[in-house]
Design an enzyme around this catalytic site. Sequence first.
Site, PDB file in Angstrom:
ATOM      1  CG  HIS A  18      44.832  59.482  49.318  1.00 36.88           C
ATOM      2  ND1 HIS A  18      43.602  59.921  48.877  1.00 36.88           N
ATOM      3  CD2 HIS A  18      44.679  58.179  49.628  1.00 36.88           C
ATOM      4  CE1 HIS A  18      42.738  58.914  48.916  1.00 36.88           C
ATOM      5  NE2 HIS A  18      43.365  57.847  49.364  1.00 36.88           N
ATOM      6  CG  HIS A  51      45.280  60.803  44.639  1.00 35.37           C
ATOM      7  ND1 HIS A  51      45.070  60.326  45.923  1.00 35.37           N
ATOM      8  CD2 HIS A  51      45.808  59.788  43.947  1.00 35.37           C
ATOM      9  CE1 HIS A  51      45.471  59.074  45.982  1.00 35.37           C
ATOM     10  NE2 HIS A  51      45.927  58.705  44.797  1.00 35.37           N
TER      11      HIS A  51
END
Lengths: 183, 822
Positions: free
Chosen positions: A124, A102
């Site tokens: 995240h 990510h």
Amino acid sequence: MAKRFSRRQFLKFSAVGLGSTMLVQCADYDPSVGPTELKPGDVVPCARTWVSQLQDLVVGQPVDFGYPLPTLPAFAVKLGEPAAGGIGPDGDVVAFSYLCTHMGCPILGGYNHEHKILGPCRCHFTTFSMRHRGQVVLGQATADLPQITLEVEGDDVLATGITGVIFGELSQRCSPAAGGTSA
Amino acid sequence: MSRVPLPPVDAVVKNTACEYCSVGCGYKTYTWPLGREGGLAAEENAIGRDFPLGGGGGWPSALMHNVVRVDGELRNVLVLPDPDATVVNPGGDHSVRGGGLASRLYNPDSPTRDRLTQPQVRINGELVAIGWDAAIDIVAEVSAHVIATRGPLAWGMKRPSYGGHENAYVQTKLAWKAIGSPNHAAHHAPAAGDDAPGLTDAGIDAFSACYADDKAADVLLIVGTEPYENKTVRFVDWMAAGGATMIHIDPRTTFTSNFAKKNGGMHLPVQIGTDVALLGAIARYIIEQGWHDADFVRDYTADPSQIALEGSWRKRRFGLSYSQLVTELTSEVAFSLDGASQVTGIPVADIIRCAELLSGPLEPNAPRKKVCIYFEKGIMWSHNHEGTGALANLALLLGSVGRPGRAISRLGGHQRGGQTAGGYPLSASPHSFEGHNVPMDQDRWTVAGNTHFMWVIGTNWIGCSSGSGVLRDKLVSMTQASPHQPTSTNTAAIIATLKARVDAGGMVMVNQELYANETTALCDLVLPASGWGERTFARHNAERRLRLYERFCDPPGEAREDWVIVADVARRMGFEGFDWPDGNAVLEEAAEASRGKRLDFSTLVIGAQVKGLTSYELLRSYGTTGIQTPVDLLDGQLVSTERLHADLKFKGDSGKANFVKTSWTVVEQRYNALAPRGDQLWVTNMRVNHLWNNLSDSLRRPDAVARWPANCLQLNPEDAQRLGIASGDQLRIENSSLIDHLGNTRTGSFEAVAYVTDEVPPGLTCAYFLYPGSMPNSVVPADTTLQANNLRYNCKLGRGSITRLGRSPLADTMPFIPRNIV
């Protein structure tokens, strides 16, 4: 239809206003008209690197190493149940990059043995499946976690290549110093 | 080996925002000729970052690259979360949905190759290409015939409410103002009207908060929504980043539930459909303990005489003063601690702890806790009016409105791009409540056989309708089963045949879409629309941030903007006021209609004129930051409104807010009518972060298809064991006591793959809400008279019996790993 530029054509393009770093990096740039697509089965062979003795791998306990460059954190783990791409007599030894696809946070220490997942990433919260070629279970990453291909040679477990692209890279890249091929 | 090219420094860079969820992250697009690329050094590429990138925003993954046409020429394109963003998605964060935006762009060498590219008409049962001229003629002539012979109520439009202000404005200008038809609904509901009526009745705007409130709050009360799945970046960068204590009220134990528990908050796994009792009990306990914000209540809520003088019948009918609220809450056993515990399944101690976390005993002179209350479909698609009313009551008791870290808002599904032309013809609606007209339930009207022309734009009408199969059967009977079917491509002959069908009691359907879906399969005419990236438009996100979504590539074939198609039809029908030269002109006209509303951008037009710019040009200059509406004009400068109700004025004649009547007794009757019978279980629905809405894009991106090759049905291990079901089994879910649109009992069903997980409690099952070919709405009651004052479906409250059909072929490859691990 995909068009493939010859190396000569490419160098001609490169020479027009592009930096010298390009010449090394883009030697096989294929400006296909399709979107960039990385198939799960696409493996780039890299330096054969010793990871562990097979007999030393304990179910649920990751072994850390650097791959495909010595500076890039990766791990191998014996899952205790068969997995896609798993090796060893039980087909349950797999290896992956630690770098979340990510935004590049290392998910060090993030292996969850109960569910055979890596994550959630502390940044995240993306979670990857170790049984499904690094597929995103939940979260924000747009690419599977790169899986490191393994081979058993005698009682040695060797890392031999990688699928997918490590976060931050534009293509699969191996360590030339370690004798790998550059892609 | 494929690789991702970097944009050279002279790549064309445009601003946009994500197409998907309400958060609306900022994105940059880069287009440049094939065969060229930028260098690895920051000064050698248009992203301005050194590669390989060490971490953070700015890395183009493979899904962020594609090849498109720009003015007919092939171009590389990167769609990259804006690495320089300072609002919404600071530093270029993104969800898995937005990160794959490039994959949605039309490329015939990709799974997007089946985009609709030309107008088509159904001849002898097959769709064949016709020109735009003929297509517009057919729509206009058949529309005029239906209106002339059967009246405006027989002419319907179903459309997305979020496709950009330009589209919404022109669509409603034709349907409401020119034609005057109340047969109109947005994608998600059978009727126009309010999605959070309890808030509106209280005088509170449903999108009053800003994301900064998430960080400023001490406590976040999150009800009936899973923000990590589908408001991802807001959850990570605002809610979690602020460190507030989270309280999650939801029947399912999701990622957010466990995140809350792990970080000092709590999860209240309320029995599905009983939130009103729980919220009422929390409110009553807070009042009994004297923990409510008495000063706020005194200063900013209305007394009975003020409520009695309100112009809105809804406020007079449902509005309560504080003392009336206290009477209401104390008069029903379900709002006592023990009563609520019995109804909701939440232990008394947890109700008390929740109240304490929200407003619990404070040290003398300690500041009150700042609480934000956020909710979405779990409330809105359940007991819509009472649920949103109960949340409004709690917000007013806690003073949670209009101030930093103190707000009540929807979290939103999609973004807000729906500025209408106004003037919904409410008085023409055939549906009413206690003598007051309410917006027409279009699906009920259609299933009763009263709709003879329907223009379905950008939504899968059948799948979105509760009792999906009932609506589909009716549509088939009025379209494909009609003997009046066009047999030649002669435009006049087609029009004559379709008019004859209408005269014989049938229906003509037009579908304006990107891709064919199950509604398209029944349509007589298909009109290809352009989409995100192929047209320039303006839209807001959930904190009212208005931005320009720039066009950066060509639409495929003959596809056109929605508003252009609608305006063409309107002109062909002889209506005036549909001559706009471009989208900017539409937006500037729509700005007038926005005046005084939540999305008021009327001053944007003035601000642009002062600078000698068009509104599009001015908005473009604000980049991915945009401007938050309502936009004020102060000393010649345009100024954002960070949050609404900052003046502590509320919607209504008195300017005061009021509490709302939310009787459990009323809810209980509906609850009992909807509750599972015999061997049935509750069937609710959810979102998952890889998939967006009806999957028109998701089914065409490889990672989403690999992750969700089929719909799943989540079952608790206890239920699974009793029914002899394991993860990976193919299941049939059937409701043989389905209440249809007209109150009749029917049967509805769908199939899904079993996913055994403790994410759902015993007695509750859950499927993705809009998976093509596997629609949970098939087992959801469709009788909106159950919520007679506000015609909405109880989409979260389906029921069905589960039958194991055998092992799914996907059983060995589809992951059934828990999704709630924190």
